[in-house]
Design an enzyme around this catalytic site. Structure first.
Site, PDB file in Angstrom:
ATOM      1  N   HIS A  34      32.730   6.695  44.169  1.00 34.69           N
ATOM      2  CA  HIS A  34      32.342   6.780  42.888  1.00 34.69           C
ATOM      3  C   HIS A  34      32.889   8.738  43.247  1.00 34.69           C
ATOM      4  O   HIS A  34      32.756   9.077  41.627  1.00 34.69           O
ATOM      5  CB  HIS A  34      31.156   6.714  42.174  1.00 34.69           C
ATOM      6  CG  HIS A  34      30.839   5.021  41.863  1.00 34.69           C
ATOM      7  ND1 HIS A  34      32.109   4.497  41.078  1.00 34.69           N
ATOM      8  CD2 HIS A  34      30.684   3.642  43.015  1.00 34.69           C
ATOM      9  CE1 HIS A  34      31.242   3.757  41.222  1.00 34.69           C
ATOM     10  NE2 HIS A  34      29.872   3.403  42.277  1.00 34.69           N
ATOM     11  N   VAL A  45       0.767  -1.060   0.138  1.00 34.68           N
ATOM     12  CA  VAL A  45      -0.225  -0.251  -0.168  1.00 34.68           C
ATOM     13  C   VAL A  45       0.802   1.377  -0.187  1.00 34.68           C
ATOM     14  O   VAL A  45       0.858   2.140  -0.582  1.00 34.68           O
ATOM     15  CB  VAL A  45      -0.742  -0.073   0.892  1.00 34.68           C
ATOM     16  CG1 VAL A  45      -1.883   1.208   1.279  1.00 34.68           C
ATOM     17  CG2 VAL A  45      -1.811  -1.604   1.431  1.00 34.68           C
ATOM     18  N   LYS A  84      12.773  10.593  11.737  1.00 33.42           N
ATOM     19  CA  LYS A  84      12.040   9.822  11.737  1.00 33.42           C
ATOM     20  C   LYS A  84      11.391   9.194  13.410  1.00 33.42           C
ATOM     21  O   LYS A  84       9.991   8.858  13.564  1.00 33.42           O
ATOM     22  CB  LYS A  84      11.600   8.945  10.731  1.00 33.42           C
ATOM     23  CG  LYS A  84      10.687   8.451  10.076  1.00 33.42           C
ATOM     24  CD  LYS A  84       8.819   8.824  10.610  1.00 33.42           C
ATOM     25  CE  LYS A  84       7.276   8.173  10.014  1.00 33.42           C
ATOM     26  NZ  LYS A  84       7.774   7.063  10.794  1.00 33.42           N
ATOM     27  N   GLU A  97       4.502  10.594  18.741  1.00 37.47           N
ATOM     28  CA  GLU A  97       3.061   9.979  18.420  1.00 37.47           C
ATOM     29  C   GLU A  97       3.010   9.262  19.558  1.00 37.47           C
ATOM     30  O   GLU A  97       1.684   8.886  19.601  1.00 37.47           O
ATOM     31  CB  GLU A  97       3.707   9.424  17.193  1.00 37.47           C
ATOM     32  CG  GLU A  97       1.968   8.091  16.652  1.00 37.47           C
ATOM     33  CD  GLU A  97       2.619   7.705  14.746  1.00 37.47           C
ATOM     34  OE1 GLU A  97       3.431   7.997  14.104  1.00 37.47           O
ATOM     35  OE2 GLU A  97       2.739   6.574  14.668  1.00 37.47           O
ATOM     36  N   SER A 148       6.369   9.860   6.486  1.00 33.98           N
ATOM     37  CA  SER A 148       5.319   9.905   7.591  1.00 33.98           C
ATOM     38  C   SER A 148       3.870  10.544   7.219  1.00 33.98           C
ATOM     39  O   SER A 148       4.011  10.656   6.373  1.00 33.98           O
ATOM     40  CB  SER A 148       5.098  10.892   8.756  1.00 33.98           C
ATOM     41  OG  SER A 148       4.299  10.780   9.710  1.00 33.98           O
ATOM     42  N   GLY A 149       2.705   9.558   7.158  1.00 31.88           N
ATOM     43  CA  GLY A 149       1.175  10.185   6.813  1.00 31.88           C
ATOM     44  C   GLY A 149       0.635   9.052   6.261  1.00 31.88           C
ATOM     45  O   GLY A 149      -0.794   9.082   5.996  1.00 31.88           O
ATOM     46  N   GLY A 150       1.120   7.785   6.752  1.00 30.79           N
ATOM     47  CA  GLY A 150      -0.038   6.855   6.337  1.00 30.79           C
ATOM     48  C   GLY A 150      -0.205   6.743   5.475  1.00 30.79           C
ATOM     49  O   GLY A 150       0.497   7.019   4.311  1.00 30.79           O
ATOM     50  N   HIS A 171      10.257  11.026  15.934  1.00 38.93           N
ATOM     51  CA  HIS A 171       8.502  11.369  15.315  1.00 38.93           C
ATOM     52  C   HIS A 171       7.464  10.177  15.649  1.00 38.93           C
ATOM     53  O   HIS A 171       6.761  10.947  16.333  1.00 38.93           O
ATOM     54  CB  HIS A 171       8.697  11.567  13.145  1.00 38.93           C
ATOM     55  CG  HIS A 171       7.468  11.467  13.291  1.00 38.93           C
ATOM     56  ND1 HIS A 171       6.560  10.123  13.367  1.00 38.93           N
ATOM     57  CD2 HIS A 171       6.642  12.292  12.911  1.00 38.93           C
ATOM     58  CE1 HIS A 171       5.183  10.608  12.523  1.00 38.93           C
ATOM     59  NE2 HIS A 171       5.264  12.028  12.204  1.00 38.93           N
ATOM     60  N   ASN A 172       8.199   9.198  15.248  1.00 39.29           N
ATOM     61  CA  ASN A 172       7.387   7.620  16.013  1.00 39.29           C
ATOM     62  C   ASN A 172       6.974   8.356  17.873  1.00 39.29           C
ATOM     63  O   ASN A 172       6.318   7.808  18.317  1.00 39.29           O
ATOM     64  CB  ASN A 172       7.626   6.811  15.446  1.00 39.29           C
ATOM     65  CG  ASN A 172       7.692   6.869  14.130  1.00 39.29           C
ATOM     66  OD1 ASN A 172       7.396   7.874  13.141  1.00 39.29           O
ATOM     67  ND2 ASN A 172       7.381   5.629  13.239  1.00 39.29           N
ATOM     68  N   ARG A 188       8.597  -7.725  -6.429  1.00 36.26           N
ATOM     69  CA  ARG A 188       8.567  -9.157  -6.562  1.00 36.26           C
ATOM     70  C   ARG A 188       7.526 -10.150  -6.870  1.00 36.26           C
ATOM     71  O   ARG A 188       8.308 -10.063  -8.002  1.00 36.26           O
ATOM     72  CB  ARG A 188       9.432  -9.271  -5.263  1.00 36.26           C
ATOM     73  CG  ARG A 188      10.305 -10.984  -5.183  1.00 36.26           C
ATOM     74  CD  ARG A 188      11.121 -11.026  -3.463  1.00 36.26           C
ATOM     75  NE  ARG A 188      10.004 -11.206  -2.450  1.00 36.26           N
ATOM     76  CZ  ARG A 188       9.934 -11.204  -1.921  1.00 36.26           C
ATOM     77  NH1 ARG A 188      11.097 -11.809  -0.554  1.00 36.26           N
ATOM     78  NH2 ARG A 188       8.979 -11.137  -0.556  1.00 36.26           N
TER      79      ARG A 188
HETATM   80  C1  6PG Z   1       3.588   7.415  10.190  1.00 34.40           C
HETATM   81  C2  6PG Z   1       3.671   6.152  11.136  1.00 34.40           C
HETATM   82  C3  6PG Z   1       3.770   5.079  10.815  1.00 34.40           C
HETATM   83  C4  6PG Z   1       3.774   3.743  11.724  1.00 34.40           C
HETATM   84  C5  6PG Z   1       4.593   3.523  13.032  1.00 34.40           C
HETATM   85  C6  6PG Z   1       4.094   3.356  14.330  1.00 34.40           C
HETATM   86  O1  6PG Z   1       4.639   8.248  10.315  1.00 34.40           O
HETATM   87  O2  6PG Z   1       3.135   7.631   9.459  1.00 34.40           O
HETATM   88  O3  6PG Z   1       4.482   6.457  12.378  1.00 34.40           O
HETATM   89  O4  6PG Z   1       5.466   4.668  10.544  1.00 34.40           O
HETATM   90  O5  6PG Z   1       2.233   4.599  12.248  1.00 34.40           O
HETATM   91  O6  6PG Z   1       4.982   2.615  12.421  1.00 34.40           O
HETATM   92  O7  6PG Z   1       3.313   1.718  14.046  1.00 34.40           O
HETATM   93  P1  6PG Z   1       3.481   1.283  15.190  1.00 34.40           P
HETATM   94  O8  6PG Z   1       2.476   2.073  16.277  1.00 34.40           O
HETATM   95  O9  6PG Z   1       2.719  -0.025  15.203  1.00 34.40           O
HETATM   96  O10 6PG Z   1       4.737   0.939  16.139  1.00 34.40           O
END
Ligand code: 6PG
Length: 487
Positions: free
Chosen positions: A458, A16, A187, A194, A132-134, A190-191, A38
């Protein structure tokens, strides 16, 4: 057989994310996109479902590489790990010096550094790029975090600028983050942010639900309202949508039929592991990662289910619900500021450790649209770094200092109520503890130094004069200076 060298960019891996990124590229003027997967069925499906894209499909690596114009640029969109190494090896065998291989998966930045080192000797550029952004972002505009050489960005940058999300001020959400693994490092953080953001939102929901007895649909309205103010963000917006959803099979709120065990693919844990290595306290992110782990410990949770909690059940008093919800909103905002502040601290530390010239303000800017943590207040973060590029912590910048100061009474009330009511709020609580630790004039770390010196010699430093000291704990308890100061 595709026309030789007709595509200015190629995508390998058509699941996807890869398919959507390829379609995004193809939709921009000037791009001809070569695609390869592949298993050829995926390629056929993509090309037949999207004839408008004008894809140049291939069934093998020779054909794919031949379809790319020089210097060749290929973006790999396969699952991070061994599969990435296999694709890289196929491309490296066929690419020439000056060509560019981009890894757009969620790779570990240590792997990216290794790969870049291995590949750079061939003269081929290797770029680890955070995307990022799914699925939706990949198709319509992701936030892009490419690393690699500055030279590779000269070719790649203009292409990426056409497909990236566009911030409200018209700027594309892409920048050359830094060399080798810098893009994947950023990134990763970023996660991590998140994870913290999601955990904080979940805690806010839980407090409101348990405290006020509101239904998920009613709480959806609260989040929708919050999304019109300083908390405006993608994650708040989708929280309202998730809470409003009803399960078709049972008629119950969907959130009540989803098993309460949160999954994780590992990037949050990487953020914390690296924070530990770098000595950066990213406690909000760590609590978010651990909260997911705890949620999945089914056997332990069942065994502990009858452990006692507070003697009396807690509910917000009649008429106080609105004030409580406002307290939670402020606590959420303050905790969120801490989470981002800690995340940026890790980026600064990573940049220093690995030699990257990362511009913090630019990172805030490219997170303003397209990515999962996009939020209105990223503008404020960008401004804070623009005003003071050497800002030592985001939370001390004037805007954030005021925001946290304005929220702190609410924050303390919420954390105290949660503790008394027995509602787990690890991210809210740890963020407040971090804030108090950061602003403390004296920390009990002095006692820890004394303990360390007691059992392990120490040593410690003194507040009143330079030098390194040890107390003869098992002797007459006099103090000796172990490393004489230069004074
Ligand atoms: C993004 C997301 C994406 C995904 C991460 C986290 O920026 O589009 O961060 O990369 O949501 O892999 O996934 P998990 O919650 O499964 O660790």
């Amino acid at each position: 057989m595709p026309a030789t060298g007709s595509a200015n960019i190629g995508v390998v891996g058509l699941a996807v994310m890869g398919s959507n990124l390829a379609r995004n590229l193809a939709s921009r003027e000037g791009n001809t996109v070569a695609v390869f997967n592949r298993s050829p069925e995926r390629t056929h499906t993509l090309t037949s479902e999207h004839p408008e894209a004008g894809f140049v499909p291939s069934e093998g690596y020779d054909e794919f590489v031949a379809s790319l114009a020089k210097p060749r640029t290929a973006i790999i969109m396969v699952q991070a790990g061994k599969g990435t190494d296999a694709v890289i090896s196929e491309l490296v065998q066929r690419f020439e010096p000056g060509d560019i291989i981009v890894d757009g998966g969620n790779a570990n930045f240590h792997d990216t550094i290794r790969r870049e080192k291995e590949i750079s000797s061939t003269g081929i550029h290797f770029v680890g790029m955070g995307v990022s952004g799914g699925e939706e972002g990949a198709l319509n505009g992701p936030s892009l975090m490419p690393g690699g050489t500055a030279q590779s960005y000269e070719t790649l940058g203009p292409i990426l600028q056409t497909i990236a999300a566009v911030a409200p001020d018209g700027e594309p959400c892409v920048t050359h983050v830094g060399t080798d693994g810098a893009g994947h490092f950023v990134k990763m953080v970023h996660n991590g942010i998140e994870y913290a953001d999601m955990q904080l939102i979940a805690e806010a929901y839980d407090l409101i639900r348990q405290g006020t007895g509101k239904t998920p649909a009613e709480i959806a309205d609260v989040f929708a309202e919050w999304n019109t103010g300083e908390l405006e963000s993608y994650l708040i917006e989708i929280t309202a949508e998730v809470l409003r959803q009803t399960d078709a099979a049972t008629g119950l709120p969907l959130v009540d039929v989803i098993l309460d065990e949160a999954g994780a693919k590992g990037t949050g844990a990487w953020t914390v592991q690296n924070a530990l290595d770098l000595g950066v306290p990213t406690s909000g992110i760590a609590e978010a990662v651990f909260a997911r782990s705890l949620s999945s410990k089914r056997a332990q949770r069942e065994a502990a289910a009858d452990l006692p909690g507070p003697a009396e059940a807690w509910k917000v008093a009649d008429g106080d619900a609105d004030a409580f919800i406002e307290d939670v909103r402020r606590a959420l905002y303050a905790s969120k500021i801490i989470a981002y502040s800690q995340g940026f601290d890790e980026i600064v530390a990573g940049a220093e450790q690995f030699g990257w010239d990362v511009h913090k303000g630019d990172i805030a800017k490219i997170w303003r649209a397209g990515c999962i943590i996009r939020a209105r207040f990223l503008n404020r973060i960008a401004e804070a770094y623009a005003d003071d590029p050497s800002l030592v912590a985001l939370v001390v910048a004037p805007y954030f200092r005021d925001a946290v100061a304005g929220a702190q009474d609410s924050w303390r009330r919420v954390v105290a109520i949660a503790a008394q009511a027995g509602i787990p709020t690890p991210a809210f609580s740890s963020s407040l503890a971090y804030y108090d630790g950061l602003r403390a004039e004296r920390l009990p770390a002095a006692l820890i130094q004394g303990q360390r010196d007691f059992f392990g010699a120490h040593t410690y430093k003194r507040v009143d004069r330079p030098g390194v000291f040890h107390t003869l704990w098992s002797g007459d308890r006099s103090e000796i200076e172990t490393t004489p100061s230069s004074h």
